[in-house]
Write a protein that holds these residues in place. Sequence first.
Motif, PDB file in Angstrom:
ATOM      1  N   TYR A 253       0.830  -1.206   0.000  1.00 31.90           N
ATOM      2  CA  TYR A 253       0.000   0.000   0.000  1.00 31.90           C
ATOM      3  C   TYR A 253       0.865   1.257   0.000  1.00 31.90           C
ATOM      4  CZ  TYR A 253      -3.784   3.194   1.183  1.00 31.90           C
ATOM      5  OH  TYR A 253      -4.694   4.215   1.164  1.00 31.90           O
ATOM      6  N   VAL A 254       1.920   1.243   0.817  1.00 34.97           N
ATOM      7  CA  VAL A 254       2.825   2.396   0.864  1.00 34.97           C
ATOM      8  C   VAL A 254       3.495   2.587  -0.487  1.00 34.97           C
ATOM      9  CG1 VAL A 254       4.982   3.241   1.875  1.00 34.97           C
ATOM     10  CG2 VAL A 254       3.197   2.299   3.344  1.00 34.97           C
ATOM     11  N   THR A 255       3.927   1.510  -1.117  1.00 34.83           N
ATOM     12  CA  THR A 255       4.558   1.596  -2.428  1.00 34.83           C
ATOM     13  C   THR A 255       3.583   2.138  -3.465  1.00 34.83           C
ATOM     14  OG1 THR A 255       6.014  -0.254  -1.898  1.00 34.83           O
ATOM     15  CG2 THR A 255       5.732   0.259  -4.219  1.00 34.83           C
ATOM     16  N   ALA A 256       2.355   1.629  -3.462  1.00 36.94           N
ATOM     17  CA  ALA A 256       1.347   2.093  -4.412  1.00 36.94           C
ATOM     18  C   ALA A 256       1.007   3.561  -4.178  1.00 36.94           C
ATOM     19  CB  ALA A 256       0.087   1.230  -4.313  1.00 36.94           C
ATOM     20  N   SER A 257       0.906   3.963  -2.911  1.00 40.92           N
ATOM     21  CA  SER A 257       0.596   5.358  -2.589  1.00 40.92           C
ATOM     22  C   SER A 257       1.725   6.282  -3.032  1.00 40.92           C
ATOM     23  CB  SER A 257       0.366   5.531  -1.086  1.00 40.92           C
ATOM     24  OG  SER A 257      -0.751   4.795  -0.682  1.00 40.92           O
ATOM     25  N   SER A 258       2.960   5.857  -2.806  1.00 40.47           N
ATOM     26  CA  SER A 258       4.114   6.660  -3.224  1.00 40.47           C
ATOM     27  C   SER A 258       4.156   6.807  -4.735  1.00 40.47           C
ATOM     28  CB  SER A 258       5.416   6.021  -2.741  1.00 40.47           C
ATOM     29  OG  SER A 258       5.445   5.964  -1.348  1.00 40.47           O
ATOM     30  N   ALA A 259       3.887   5.719  -5.445  1.00 37.92           N
ATOM     31  CA  ALA A 259       3.893   5.769  -6.907  1.00 37.92           C
ATOM     32  C   ALA A 259       2.790   6.698  -7.419  1.00 37.92           C
ATOM     33  CB  ALA A 259       3.714   4.371  -7.489  1.00 37.92           C
ATOM     34  N   ALA A 260       1.622   6.650  -6.803  1.00 34.92           N
ATOM     35  CA  ALA A 260       0.523   7.523  -7.214  1.00 34.92           C
ATOM     36  C   ALA A 260       0.877   8.984  -6.968  1.00 34.92           C
ATOM     37  CB  ALA A 260      -0.750   7.145  -6.461  1.00 34.92           C
ATOM     38  N   GLU A 261       1.508   9.261  -5.832  1.00 35.32           N
ATOM     39  CA  GLU A 261       1.917  10.632  -5.513  1.00 35.32           C
ATOM     40  C   GLU A 261       2.974  11.126  -6.496  1.00 35.32           C
ATOM     41  OE1 GLU A 261       1.627  14.182  -3.705  1.00 35.32           O
ATOM     42  OE2 GLU A 261       0.396  12.456  -3.197  1.00 35.32           O
ATOM     43  N   GLU A 262       3.929  10.267  -6.840  1.00 35.55           N
ATOM     44  CA  GLU A 262       4.958  10.643  -7.811  1.00 35.55           C
ATOM     45  C   GLU A 262       4.347  10.935  -9.176  1.00 35.55           C
ATOM     46  OE1 GLU A 262       8.071   7.742  -7.953  1.00 35.55           O
ATOM     47  OE2 GLU A 262       8.503   7.949  -5.813  1.00 35.55           O
ATOM     48  N   ARG A 263       3.383  10.102  -9.602  1.00 35.70           N
ATOM     49  CA  ARG A 263       2.706  10.345 -10.882  1.00 35.70           C
ATOM     50  C   ARG A 263       1.982  11.683 -10.871  1.00 35.70           C
ATOM     51  NH1 ARG A 263       1.435   4.953 -10.578  1.00 35.70           N
ATOM     52  NH2 ARG A 263      -0.649   5.376  -9.762  1.00 35.70           N
ATOM     53  N   LYS A 264       1.311  11.973  -9.758  1.00 33.70           N
ATOM     54  CA  LYS A 264       0.568  13.220  -9.626  1.00 33.70           C
ATOM     55  C   LYS A 264       1.507  14.420  -9.722  1.00 33.70           C
ATOM     56  CE  LYS A 264      -2.470  15.681  -6.460  1.00 33.70           C
ATOM     57  NZ  LYS A 264      -3.053  15.680  -5.130  1.00 33.70           N
TER      58      LYS A 264
ATOM     59  N   GLU B 276       1.494  17.329 -12.618  1.00 35.96           N
ATOM     60  CA  GLU B 276       1.324  18.719 -12.253  1.00 35.96           C
ATOM     61  C   GLU B 276       2.538  19.555 -12.637  1.00 35.96           C
ATOM     62  OE1 GLU B 276       0.511  18.672  -8.077  1.00 35.96           O
ATOM     63  OE2 GLU B 276      -1.586  18.093  -8.366  1.00 35.96           O
ATOM     64  N   GLY B 277       3.704  18.938 -12.681  1.00 38.19           N
ATOM     65  CA  GLY B 277       4.943  19.644 -13.029  1.00 38.19           C
ATOM     66  C   GLY B 277       5.032  19.997 -14.502  1.00 38.19           C
ATOM     67  N   ASN B 278       4.310  19.273 -15.348  1.00 39.82           N
ATOM     68  CA  ASN B 278       4.384  19.527 -16.799  1.00 39.82           C
ATOM     69  C   ASN B 278       3.429  20.582 -17.241  1.00 39.82           C
ATOM     70  OD1 ASN B 278       6.358  17.669 -17.149  1.00 39.82           O
ATOM     71  ND2 ASN B 278       4.958  15.991 -17.562  1.00 39.82           N
TER      72      ASN B 278
END
Length: 127
Positions: free
Chosen positions: A110-121, A125-127
């Motif tokens: 769950y932590v890995t999936a949450s981190s990956a989702a946050e990184e994607r977000k 947003e950065g682009n």
Amino acid sequence: MSVVVYGKRLLVLLSVFFASAVQAFPCDQPIVISNWKSCQVGELSDKGGDADWQAVPEWTRDKAVYFGHDPRALANHGLCNAKFRRVALCWPGWQIGDPDECSFLLCSGYVTASSAAEERKEMLEGN
């Protein structure tokens, strides 16, 4: 005729054995992270105690033994699977949890999936 009866009984016994094996070894079942989310569904109270039960799903009371009957702990550190009515606690620094509940695999996944989702977000947003 008796061979057919014994064959049917054997088949029934085997099916019961395999059905119980699925329940006996939940860690052998795939963990679908999308079935899990934070157990907190409301705000924690200032009073604590029984008032905190409003912050977690009502069905978790049946599972309260897993988290010491402490709804605040469940709200802060719990993951709930409403589909299968399962609870797991992800205490900070807790490495194993209850092996029968696959807590470690679930929490780390769950932590890995949450981190990956946050990184994607952040990337979007950065682009």
